[in-house]
Write a protein that holds these residues in place. Structure first.
Motif, PDB file in Angstrom:
ATOM      1  N   ARG A   6       0.834  -1.206   0.000  1.00  0.00           N
ATOM      2  CA  ARG A   6       0.000   0.000   0.000  1.00  0.00           C
ATOM      3  C   ARG A   6       0.863   1.248   0.000  1.00  0.00           C
ATOM      4  N   THR A   7       0.286   2.284  -0.530  1.00  0.00           N
ATOM      5  CA  THR A   7       0.943   3.588  -0.579  1.00  0.00           C
ATOM      6  C   THR A   7       0.368   4.462   0.526  1.00  0.00           C
ATOM      7  N   HIS A   8       1.235   5.081   1.317  1.00  0.00           N
ATOM      8  CA  HIS A   8       0.812   5.882   2.463  1.00  0.00           C
ATOM      9  C   HIS A   8       1.251   7.332   2.305  1.00  0.00           C
ATOM     10  N   LEU A   9       0.528   8.191   2.956  1.00  0.00           N
ATOM     11  CA  LEU A   9       0.896   9.609   2.984  1.00  0.00           C
ATOM     12  C   LEU A   9       2.049   9.838   3.945  1.00  0.00           C
ATOM     13  N   THR A  10       2.973  10.700   3.566  1.00  0.00           N
ATOM     14  CA  THR A  10       3.983  11.176   4.507  1.00  0.00           C
ATOM     15  C   THR A  10       3.332  12.244   5.383  1.00  0.00           C
ATOM     16  N   GLU A  11       4.061  12.723   6.357  1.00  0.00           N
ATOM     17  CA  GLU A  11       3.521  13.798   7.207  1.00  0.00           C
ATOM     18  C   GLU A  11       3.206  15.031   6.376  1.00  0.00           C
ATOM     19  N   ALA A  12       4.118  15.360   5.437  1.00  0.00           N
ATOM     20  CA  ALA A  12       3.871  16.493   4.547  1.00  0.00           C
ATOM     21  C   ALA A  12       2.687  16.200   3.628  1.00  0.00           C
ATOM     22  N   GLY A  13       2.565  14.932   3.210  1.00  0.00           N
ATOM     23  CA  GLY A  13       1.463  14.549   2.336  1.00  0.00           C
ATOM     24  C   GLY A  13       0.114  14.726   3.003  1.00  0.00           C
ATOM     25  N   GLU A  14       0.032  14.420   4.306  1.00  0.00           N
ATOM     26  CA  GLU A  14      -1.223  14.605   5.030  1.00  0.00           C
ATOM     27  C   GLU A  14      -1.636  16.075   5.056  1.00  0.00           C
ATOM     28  N   LEU A  15      -0.657  16.944   5.270  1.00  0.00           N
ATOM     29  CA  LEU A  15      -0.931  18.379   5.261  1.00  0.00           C
ATOM     30  C   LEU A  15      -1.378  18.833   3.882  1.00  0.00           C
TER      31      LEU A  15
END
Length: 305
Positions: free
Chosen positions: A57-66
């Motif tokens: 699976r592909t997950h969001l990074t912390e920056a991606g969540e923002l």
């Protein structure tokens, strides 16, 4: 100049939403490679890593969540912008300003607004509740597009809308209901009258019988209804605003005979019909339809009437 495109943000959101490039491609009908390239260009343009692969699976990074929170807002606003453009292209308004006198029944008003909003979902409605000449003044100052008022604004167009019946009422325990002689207006003079203030900013208009030696003046009909329901005075109030209180026994018509009842005419008004779009015309048609029903709302006469 912007470094990114809405399409890149849309591809990024689809990967985050569906958990991978392949899954996103199936949902948005794009190839996996085109989605991957769009997201990669987005990351390169921003200099920020937005996604990372963990297992399958592909997950969001912390920056991606923002960035996703911001992207959701951006894409939603873009979708709204296109919808508004379509409405404007059809000649539909995006905003409708109306002033409505408080004696117009709220139940009917809510039905009108709901019906119009269902037909024109992108329409923003600004409602100003007014008393006496307030709605006419707002129309004269071109602060509203349409007005429902008991007083005509002569510079524009007006049509008779409906008659609203008023009745003199007080709490059943109020002394006026227990006089040892027939009730007259002279009897009312020595008791507190609750009066609703004209909402116009200019020269206001007094209306109704104002002969009481003691008066409390309030800004809204609902305040008057609450005060009288607590036995704090009496007033002439529109039947449509007090039906529930009458049925519950919180208010009772004063035994004044026919003198205790009167009718007020409401008018539908606007300044320039050529400036009204389809939403305004739909609202007027629905107001006319609902107003035809108002005359059936009457409280039964008492024996003295």
């Amino acid at each position: 100049m912007l470094k990114t495109t809405l399409e890149q943000w849309r591809m990024f959101r689809s990967v985050a939403e569906y958990g991978g490039f392949n899954q996103a491609g199936q949902e948005v009908h794009k190839s996996q490679s085109s989605i991957y390239n769009a997201v990669q260009k987005l990351e390169n343009s921003l200099g920020v890593k937005l996604l990372e692969v963990k297992g399958r699976r592909t997950h969001l990074t912390e920056a991606g969540e923002l960035m996703l929170r911001r992207a959701n807002y951006l894409l939603d606003e873009a979708a709204k912008l296109e919808s508004i453009a379509q409405e404007v292209g059809k000649g539909c308004e995006t905003k409708l300003r109306i002033a409505v006198d408080e004696i117009f029944p709220q139940d009917f008003l809510y039905r009108v607004l709901d019906k119009v909003s269902q037909e024109f979902p992108m329409l923003n409605i600004e409602l100003q509740e007014s008393v006496l000449t307030g709605a006419s003044e707002l129309l004269a100052q071109e602060k509203v597009d349409l007005a429902i008022s008991p007083f005509i604004e002569h510079r524009g167009f007006s049509e008779e809308l409906c008659l609203v019946e008023f009745v003199a009422v007080a709490h059943p325990d109020h002394p006026l209901h227990h006089c040892d002689r027939p009730l007259t207006f002279d009897c009312l003079r020595s008791h507190r009258q609750i009066v609703v203030r004209d909402s116009a900013m200019g020269q206001g208009q007094d209306s109704g019988w104002l002969g009481a030696d003691s008066r409390w003046t309030v800004s809204h009909i609902r305040t008057s209804v609450e005060m009288i329901s607590r036995g704090l005075g009496y007033a002439f109030l529109p039947i449509t605003a007090i039906t529930e209180q009458l049925n519950q026994g919180l208010l009772k018509p004063l035994p004044l005979g026919s003198a205790g009842r009167r009718k007020g005419q409401l008018y539908l008004m606007f300044n320039d019909g050529d400036m009204l779009g389809p939403a305004a015309r739909t609202l007027m048609a629905e107001i006319r339809f609902q107003s035809e029903q108002i005359s059936v709302i009457q409280y039964p006469r008492t024996a003295s009437e």
